[in-house]
Write a protein that holds these residues in place. Structure first.
Motif, mmCIF file in Angstrom:
data_model
loop_
_atom_site.group_PDB
_atom_site.id
_atom_site.type_symbol
_atom_site.label_atom_id
_atom_site.label_comp_id
_atom_site.label_asym_id
_atom_site.label_seq_id
_atom_site.Cartn_x
_atom_site.Cartn_y
_atom_site.Cartn_z
ATOM 1 N N ASN A 1 0.737 -1.124 0.050
ATOM 2 C CA ASN A 1 -0.131 -0.004 0.058
ATOM 3 C C ASN A 1 0.752 1.264 0.011
ATOM 4 O O ASN A 1 0.406 2.378 0.072
ATOM 5 C CB ASN A 1 -1.050 -0.028 1.103
ATOM 6 N N VAL A 2 2.169 1.072 -0.017
ATOM 7 C CA VAL A 2 3.036 2.443 -0.274
ATOM 8 C C VAL A 2 4.194 1.886 -1.468
ATOM 9 O O VAL A 2 4.161 0.691 -1.801
ATOM 10 C CB VAL A 2 3.679 2.683 0.864
ATOM 11 N N PHE A 3 4.651 3.080 -1.986
ATOM 12 C CA PHE A 3 5.917 2.705 -2.945
ATOM 13 C C PHE A 3 7.135 2.744 -2.105
ATOM 14 O O PHE A 3 7.515 4.024 -1.666
ATOM 15 C CB PHE A 3 5.750 3.949 -4.001
ATOM 16 N N PRO A 4 7.792 1.559 -1.885
ATOM 17 C CA PRO A 4 8.745 1.693 -0.928
ATOM 18 C C PRO A 4 10.221 2.513 -1.595
ATOM 19 O O PRO A 4 11.042 2.869 -0.555
ATOM 20 C CB PRO A 4 9.129 0.304 -0.719
ATOM 21 N N THR A 5 10.176 2.548 -2.724
ATOM 22 C CA THR A 5 11.578 3.339 -3.186
ATOM 23 C C THR A 5 11.418 4.700 -2.985
ATOM 24 O O THR A 5 12.336 5.620 -3.295
ATOM 25 C CB THR A 5 11.849 2.816 -4.489
ATOM 26 N N LEU A 6 10.201 5.277 -3.109
ATOM 27 C CA LEU A 6 9.968 6.698 -2.990
ATOM 28 C C LEU A 6 9.740 7.157 -1.584
ATOM 29 O O LEU A 6 9.413 6.440 -0.817
ATOM 30 C CB LEU A 6 8.518 7.133 -3.894
ATOM 31 N N THR A 7 10.047 8.721 -1.584
ATOM 32 C CA THR A 7 10.047 9.077 -0.170
ATOM 33 C C THR A 7 8.695 9.076 0.453
ATOM 34 O O THR A 7 7.597 9.055 -0.411
ATOM 35 C CB THR A 7 10.786 10.502 -0.369
ATOM 36 N N VAL A 8 8.606 9.581 1.698
ATOM 37 C CA VAL A 8 7.301 9.795 2.347
ATOM 38 C C VAL A 8 6.489 10.937 1.675
ATOM 39 O O VAL A 8 5.319 10.537 1.183
ATOM 40 C CB VAL A 8 7.413 9.948 3.794
ATOM 41 N N GLU A 9 7.185 11.753 1.325
ATOM 42 C CA GLU A 9 6.707 13.063 0.834
ATOM 43 C C GLU A 9 5.836 12.778 -0.863
ATOM 44 O O GLU A 9 4.978 13.129 -1.236
ATOM 45 C CB GLU A 9 7.317 14.302 0.646
ATOM 46 N N GLU A 10 6.767 11.860 -1.661
ATOM 47 C CA GLU A 10 6.405 11.522 -2.756
ATOM 48 C C GLU A 10 5.119 10.594 -2.759
ATOM 49 O O GLU A 10 4.482 10.615 -3.522
ATOM 50 C CB GLU A 10 7.613 10.786 -3.514
ATOM 51 N N ASN A 11 5.030 9.783 -1.798
ATOM 52 C CA ASN A 11 3.823 9.079 -1.726
ATOM 53 C C ASN A 11 2.778 9.696 -1.409
ATOM 54 O O ASN A 11 1.769 9.689 -2.063
ATOM 55 C CB ASN A 11 4.358 7.911 -0.498
ATOM 56 N N LEU A 12 2.824 10.771 -0.533
ATOM 57 C CA LEU A 12 1.659 11.525 -0.388
ATOM 58 C C LEU A 12 1.219 12.251 -1.570
ATOM 59 O O LEU A 12 0.059 12.613 -1.769
ATOM 60 C CB LEU A 12 2.114 12.451 0.873
ATOM 61 N N THR A 13 2.434 12.703 -2.313
ATOM 62 C CA THR A 13 2.108 13.645 -3.572
ATOM 63 C C THR A 13 1.240 12.577 -4.604
ATOM 64 O O THR A 13 0.284 13.041 -5.151
ATOM 65 C CB THR A 13 3.390 13.940 -4.219
ATOM 66 N N ILE A 14 1.756 11.437 -4.658
ATOM 67 C CA ILE A 14 0.860 10.585 -5.398
ATOM 68 C C ILE A 14 -0.387 10.298 -4.961
ATOM 69 O O ILE A 14 -1.394 10.043 -5.825
ATOM 70 C CB ILE A 14 1.786 9.102 -5.779
ATOM 71 N N GLY A 15 -0.588 10.170 -3.665
ATOM 72 C CA GLY A 15 -1.992 10.266 -3.239
ATOM 73 C C GLY A 15 -2.902 11.240 -3.597
ATOM 74 O O GLY A 15 -4.110 11.147 -3.657
#
Length: 234
Positions: free
Chosen positions: A88-102
């Motif tokens: 349920n997350v993209f492990p190679t992307l940063t926390v902020e990048e994951n939120l941006t994709i959200g």
């Protein structure tokens, strides 16, 4: 009128029917939990709502609109947030990048909403530039919920949010979900930790063999002798 209404739903995968005549209702602002044994069809019900399982019969309505069989991207645009149990997350992307994709359906990333997620999950704030794969299991689950909250969904669907967490983190996870609901987000959750989830929710459903078995207030289900004996370990 219910915010989310599942009526007489038959659903499954390919030609395999997993759910038969399932009914679920979630009202605006509610916290509703679905429990039951492994293989009961709990996760399939969630996946049917968000377009990841096949609906053979019945209907799913959200805010009065028929969303039965819509693809996942259309369901998200309707205002339903979904956090799957795994991956349920993209492990190679940063926390902020994951939120941006959200926030991908939006033209611009709402910075105020991102900061609200960091306020909701302070453990993420100090690690916003770290890869999601470096987070603990509990922090990854918080990040997954944060990603879903970036769109300010009308209802948040959570599939087994405590799965795989260390016992001392389970209560913290449930506390976070309580806070999300208390802040005004409607929650529909599938959960393996039946007693604790029913204790915290407004209403609960018990599924078994792909069908409804019981429906009542969470505390009433816990107090029901038959429910305790069959599904809560006595």
């Amino acid at each position: 009128m219910s915010l989310l209404h599942v009526e007489a739903l038959d659903a499954g995968y390919g030609d395999l029917e997993v759910l038969s005549d399932v009914h679920l209702r979630v009202d605006d602002g509610e916290y509703v939990t679905v429990v039951g044994p492994n293989g009961a069809g709990k996760s399939t019900a969630m996946k049917a709502i968000v377009g990841l399982a096949t609906c053979f019969d019945g209907s799913i309505t959200f805010r009065g609109n028929d969303i039965t069989g819509l693809p996942p991207e259309a369901v998200v645009h309707e205002g339903i947030g979904y956090v799957p149990q795994t991956n349920n997350v993209f492990p190679t992307l940063t926390v902020e990048e994951n939120l941006t994709i959200g926030a991908y359906p939006l033209e611009t990333v709402p910075e105020a909403r991102m900061e609200a997620v960091y306020d909701r999950f302070p453990a993420l704030a100090g690690r916003r530039d770290e890869p999601a794969g470096a987070l603990s299991g509990g922090q990854q689950q918080m990040l997954a919920m944060g990603c879903a909250l970036m769109l300010d969904p009308g209802v948040l669907l959570l599939d087994e949010p405590s799965a795989g967490l260390a016992p001392d983190l389970v209560d913290e996870m449930f506390d976070r979900i309580d806070e999300i609901n208390d802040a005004g987000t409607t929650v529909l959750m599938v959960e393996q930790n039946a007693t604790e989830s029913l204790r915290r929710c407004d209403r609960g459903y018990v599924l078994a063999n792909g069908q409804n078995r019981y429906e009542d207030d969470g505390d009433a289900l816990i107090a029901d002798d038959a429910v305790r004996e069959q599904f809560l370990g006595g």
